[in-house]
Design an enzyme around this catalytic site. Structure first.
Site, short mmCIF file in Angstrom:
data_model
loop_
_atom_site.label_atom_id
_atom_site.label_comp_id
_atom_site.label_asym_id
_atom_site.label_seq_id
_atom_site.Cartn_x
_atom_site.Cartn_y
_atom_site.Cartn_z
N GLY A 13 0.83 -1.19 0.00
CA GLY A 13 0.00 0.00 0.00
C GLY A 13 0.86 1.23 0.00
N CYS A 14 0.37 2.28 0.56
CA CYS A 14 1.08 3.56 0.62
C CYS A 14 2.47 3.38 1.21
CB CYS A 14 0.26 4.52 1.49
SG CYS A 14 1.10 6.05 1.86
N PHE A 15 3.48 3.81 0.48
CA PHE A 15 4.84 3.62 1.00
C PHE A 15 5.10 4.45 2.24
CE2 PHE A 15 6.48 6.14 -2.98
CZ PHE A 15 5.94 7.33 -2.52
N CYS A 17 3.31 4.55 4.79
CA CYS A 17 2.91 3.72 5.93
C CYS A 17 3.82 2.51 6.13
CB CYS A 17 1.48 3.23 5.74
SG CYS A 17 0.27 4.56 5.64
#
Length: 179
Positions: A13-15, A17
């Site tokens: 997912g979002c890098f 995070c």
């Protein structure tokens, strides 16, 4: 730390995070946000976000395997993701947020595949485990504003985490009775 260094690449997912869970562990030298798996050289954030480059947001981790073995990195990875969601992670949707363990050699592949099978066999999730294990591709560092985002932008980071990741991790990974 010893002089030996290895690298691992994970997409979850979002890098933004995916940095802190690794960055705060012993034996981790560096965690870099970037893009991998696509067909465009040196993509920008805007290009990757357009879903036209084939890239996935990922983190590249430089680690000391004597302090932090690859097996432990893979376990940390699982506990940051929803391994049953192939089209993104939490509020981040699309192919650029898909969960992938990118392996650099057969040793990493074997560890990742055994770990995935162990997770499948555990029955922890009712839905199929869909996280892919793929050969590592060229990794392109993201722009500077995306590096160490959790430190630079703690308020925005908290909003990002509130999108479901933190709740999922607490419910599925921190609570041993959860299924």
């Amino acid at each position: 730390m010893s002089k030996k260094r290895e690298t691992a690449i994970f997409a979850g997912g979002c890098f933004w995070c995916m940095v802190k869970p690794f960055d705060t562990q012993p034996g981790i030298e560096k965690v870099v946000s970037g893009y991998t798996g696509g067909h465009v050289a040196n993509p920008t954030y805007e290009q990757v976000s357009s879903h036209t480059t084939g890239h996935t947001e990922a983190v590249k981790i430089t680690f000391d395997p004597e302090i932090m073995p690859y097996e432990k990195l893979v376990q940390i990875y699982w506990q940051q993701t929803d391994p049953t969601d192939a089209m993104g992670q939490f509020q981040d949707r699309g192919d650029n947020y898909r969960p992938v363990i990118f392996v650099k050699d057969e040793a990493q592949r074997k560890i990742a595949e055994q770990s995935r099978q162990k997770l499948i066999d555990s029955g922890k999730f009712d839905a199929p485990i869909v996280t892919q294990i793929e050969d590592a591709k060229p990794f392109y560092e993201a722009e500077e504003e995306h590096q160490d985002f959790y430190r630079k932008q703690p308020a925005r980071m908290a909003m990002q985490e509130a999108g479901g990741r933190e709740k999922f991790v607490n419910e599925h990974w921190q609570n041993p009775k959860a299924k």
